[in-house]
Design a protein around this motif. Structure first.
Motif, PDB file in Angstrom:
ATOM      1  N   PRO A 395      25.111  23.430  14.276  1.00  0.00           N
ATOM      2  CA  PRO A 395      24.831  24.790  13.806  1.00  0.00           C
ATOM      3  C   PRO A 395      25.593  25.012  12.518  1.00  0.00           C
ATOM      4  CG  PRO A 395      26.802  24.972  15.194  1.00  0.00           C
ATOM      5  CD  PRO A 395      26.453  23.400  15.109  1.00  0.00           C
ATOM      6  N   ALA A 396      25.180  26.134  11.995  1.00  0.00           N
ATOM      7  CA  ALA A 396      25.710  26.667  10.549  1.00  0.00           C
ATOM      8  C   ALA A 396      26.990  27.480  11.074  1.00  0.00           C
ATOM      9  CB  ALA A 396      24.703  27.473   9.925  1.00  0.00           C
ATOM     10  N   ILE A 397      27.925  27.387  10.347  1.00  0.00           N
ATOM     11  CA  ILE A 397      29.199  28.341  10.707  1.00  0.00           C
ATOM     12  C   ILE A 397      29.863  28.815   9.298  1.00  0.00           C
ATOM     13  CG2 ILE A 397      30.785  26.054  10.389  1.00  0.00           C
ATOM     14  CD1 ILE A 397      32.419  27.263  12.640  1.00  0.00           C
ATOM     15  N   ALA A 398      30.493  29.815   9.331  1.00  0.00           N
ATOM     16  CA  ALA A 398      31.125  30.610   8.247  1.00  0.00           C
ATOM     17  C   ALA A 398      32.398  31.240   8.734  1.00  0.00           C
ATOM     18  CB  ALA A 398      30.250  31.482   7.353  1.00  0.00           C
ATOM     19  N   TRP A 399      33.383  31.452   7.859  1.00  0.00           N
ATOM     20  CA  TRP A 399      34.519  32.326   8.139  1.00  0.00           C
ATOM     21  C   TRP A 399      34.292  33.597   7.119  1.00  0.00           C
ATOM     22  CZ3 TRP A 399      37.946  34.166  11.187  1.00  0.00           C
ATOM     23  CH2 TRP A 399      39.142  34.742  10.804  1.00  0.00           C
TER      24      TRP A 399
END
Length: 746
Positions: A395-399
């Motif tokens: 998946p795409a992930i971001a903080w």
């Protein structure tokens, strides 16, 4: 050290001379014993140890004799005449190759006969070698000649008898193979004699002379065809302009920016030859992760002090283990496995500033669990699965600074376009809007911009995708992103770069890995626009490569141009200049895919990956950074010979946590790796003093009324609570004085 003057014609014909010393402003005579006969119009040059005098005339006869003069011994020795050129004069520009004297052209005394013959004289063997006349220019006199380092270049002069016909033609002579090459006359200066030439290292400068009707003041540069051993023409043109062949700082072994590295090194190291702070790169193999299995398709992060790796896969196995690497100690530490997530690869991960969060992935089936790892306490905390996205890989992930966004991915061949947002403070999930979301996909390029998660490309049901969208968690809204000038559809992009203003998409392949790309573009979310990236000097097409942003350039390494041919080269891309530079391959890791790259602030760390025969446990560091503000000797003393690979060696770093940066430690002449070395602070007296401190360390506060006092007087002991400690001296009654603060052992 001296100027030699010999022979010539004045009120008489001379066969004597003298040496002039500019330091002492004095002359000394040249011995006449063994000297050549008196003459004028002769060839004369300096070999490095001797002055050669040959040919010329005695006002009546042409001469083909000569001798060599040694000023150290003040002695002459005769030159052989066998195979020497026929007697001649009007040879103004003899050439010295470093080993031989070249005499060519010239004429008889009254210019009625002009020559196109010559010979080379070797003073070591005292022998002449006739020069080929095949392809040689027409005979001429008063031409100009120069040595380029590998060829003699001749231009201009006059042909025929008498004043003759002035010409603007020329040729190049190569003594190694005794061959002539005609010089182009495109752009050449007008025909002339008596002109001056010098060699700059890159070109011959031609100035002035006599054209038969006047004395021109034009200056022209002629550059032969140079064979650069490594550097490409496009690289030279990018940094030195389209006329780089005429620029002496563009030659291979020139150091244009004075940083100690020549253009070959700058080119090979992917650095800027005109920027002294940009230096050639160096690969360095680091400590092996003993006890931590080699792996690929893993999670990674840089904490500011350590590289974290966790999960991933080997042959027929996925891992639930990991390790921490410290550049400061060049050592690995195994991560705790207590409460760690179950083993997996194809997972997503982020670094929050305090925790390493890993989520999702595949271990025989897709999972939707995860964990939070704290490197300070070496401990894991499981993440809630209530409200979490469904199990998935890639998946795409971001903080975002407070939350983790998960979107997209693939599960059992089904592509997904949903997701959720995780809050680590509350260990809870909330749904993510699906309205306006892009098509379902996995392996998209994705970055966090500071306000949005941008996703683009990746693998979808119908194949690779060439569209995308941006999600704003504050408004829970998606917006489509422009497709104008976007890259062609692609997938297999495991890492994406964010420059601070733009997302860089480069490389990748089609779904089947049969067609890879070396094209890309930069997306600006503020203007919703793409800028196509130059392909000049770009690395070859590839997928599954490692990529990271170094603060001023994109670093790419490795990958494969299909599903078989793995690579171990790469490049640097400067978005401001839209320019690629090659990445040095000397000392680089072996060819591989499914590896990651992280930027430490001074170097790029490249770990693991699949080489085609093994899942590697190797760790390499690449650095082309210069530590500004600190002497190299000081850095090497405290941080070792490879300080360029150690982020704790940066001038702004404080590796011993004593409140003083390395720059301050250098200024104080204290040890940057010892928190108890030297002063914490030394200040002019004030009722209130403050200093950088280490929590739980005690400090002795001392005072002097004058620096001439015999000793310091201890007035208090203070235990620090924070990184900054303040002390008020209530005992002071003097209006002058000094304080000294020093740490005590814990």
């Amino acid at each position: 050290s001296e100027m030699l003057v010999w022979g010539g014609n004045g009120s008489a014909l001379y066969g004597d001379g003298a040496l002039y010393n500019p330091v002492t402003d004095s002359w000394r005579p040249i011995s006449s014993t063994g000297a050549p006969s008196a003459r004028d119009g002769m060839t004369a040059l300096w070999t490095g140890t001797e002055m050669v005098i040959w040919g010329g005339h005695d006002n009546v006869n042409l001469l083909n004799t000569g001798a060599l003069y040694n000023p150290t011994t003040d002695t002459w020795r005769p030159m052989a005449t066998a195979n020497a050129p026929t007697a001649r004069t009007w040879t103004y520009f003899p050439v010295w190759t470093g080993t031989e004297l070249i005499v060519w052209g010239g004429a008889n005394l009254n210019l009625s006969t002009t020559f196109n013959t010559g010979a080379r004289y070797n003073p070591t063997t005292d022998t002449w070698t006739p020069m080929s006349t095949t392809g040689a220019p027409s005979g001429r006199n008063r031409a100009s000649m120069i040595w380029t380092g590998k060829e003699m270049v001749m231009f201009g002069g006059a042909t025929g008898a008498g004043s003759g016909t002035y010409v603007n033609t020329g040729a190049r002579y190569n003594p190694d193979n005794d061959t002539w090459t005609t010089m182009t006359i495109t752009g050449a200066p007008s025909a002339r004699v008596h002109h001056s030439v010098i060699w700059t290292g890159a070109s011959m400068l031609i100035y002035g002379g006599y054209t038969g009707s006047g004395y021109p003041t034009d200056l022209t540069s002629y550059s032969p065809a140079f064979d650069y051993q490594t550097i490409t023409a496009s690289w030279l043109e990018a940094y030195f302009g389209s006329s780089y062949r005429h620029d002496p700082i563009a030659i291979e072994h020139a150091d244009a920016d004075g940083d100690g590295y020549d253009n070959v090194a700058e080119f090979s190291g992917g650095s800027d030859p005109k920027d002294g702070s940009s230096i050639p790169g160096e690969w360095l193999e680091r400590a092996t992760s003993e006890g931590i299995s080699g792996r690929s398709i893993y999670a990674s992060a840089w904490t500011g002090k350590e590289l974290l790796i966790w999960g991933g896969e080997g042959f027929g196995v996925s891992f639930g283990t990991g390790g921490r690497y410290s550049p400061r100690t060049d050592s690995w530490t195994e991560m705790s496995t207590e409460d760690a997530p179950v083993n997996r690869s194809q997972l997503a991960s982020v670094w929050t500033g305090t925790e390493f969060i890993v989520w999702g992935g595949y271990n025989g089936t897709q999972v939707n669990s995860g964990g939070r790892y704290n490197p300070v306490s070496d401990s894991w905390v499981a993440m809630s699965t209530a409200g979490a996205p469904s199990p998935r890989s890639y998946p795409a992930i971001a903080w975002t600074g407070t939350e983790v966004i998960i979107w997209g991915g693939v599960s059992n061949g089904t592509y997904l376009n949903d997701g959720a947002i995780y809050n680590p403070d509350t260990d809870s999930w909330r749904p993510l809007a699906s309205t306006g979301a892009p098509l379902a996909r996995c392996l998209p390029a994705h970055v966090w911009t500071g306000t949005e998660l941008v996703v683009w490309g990746g693998s979808g049901t119908a194949g690779p995708l060439g569209d995308g969208a941006a999600f704003n968690p504050s408004t829970d809204n998606w917006r489509p992103i422009s497709s104008v000038n976007a890259p062609v559809a692609r997938t297999w992009m495991f890492q994406t770069a964010w420059t601070g203003t733009e997302m860089i998409v480069w490389g990748g392949a089609n779904q089947e890995l049969t067609d890879s790309y070396n094209t890309g573009a930069r997306y600006n979310p503020t203007t919703d626009s793409w800028t196509v990236m130059s392909t000049q000097n770009a690395p070859s097409p590839r997928n599954r490569l490692a990529m990271t942003w170094t603060g001023d350039a994109l670093f790419v390494f490795g990958g494969a141009d299909d599903n078989v041919a793995f690579l171990n080269d790469g490049g640097f891309y400067n978005p401001i200049l839209d320019r690629w530079s090659p990445l040095i391959t000397e000392g680089a890791p072996s060819a591989r895919v499914h590896h990651h790259a992280v930027w430490t602030g001074i170097s790029v760390l490249v770990y693991g990956g699949y080489t085609g025969s093994e899942h590697s446990d190797e760790l390499y560091s690449f650095s082309n950074a210069r530590v500004e503000g600190l002497p190299e000797e000081w850095l090497a003393e405290f941080f070792g010979a490879h300080y360029r690979h150690d982020p704790s060696a940066l001038a702004t770093a404080d590796p011993d946590n004593d409140g003083n940066t390395n720059l301050r430690e250098y200024q104080l002449e204290t040890n940057p790796l010892d928190p108890f070395s030297g002063f914490a602070v030394a200040l002019r007296m004030s009722p209130t003093i403050s200093w950088g401190s280490v929590p739980d360390v005690s400090y002795r506060v001392m005072r002097k009324n004058s620096l001439e006092d015999a000793s310091w007087v201890t007035i208090s002991t203070v235990r620090a609570v924070d990184a900054m400690t303040t002390f008020v001296d209530l005992t002071s009654t003097s209006s002058t004085g000094f304080y000294k603060v020093e740490p005590l052992e814990k």
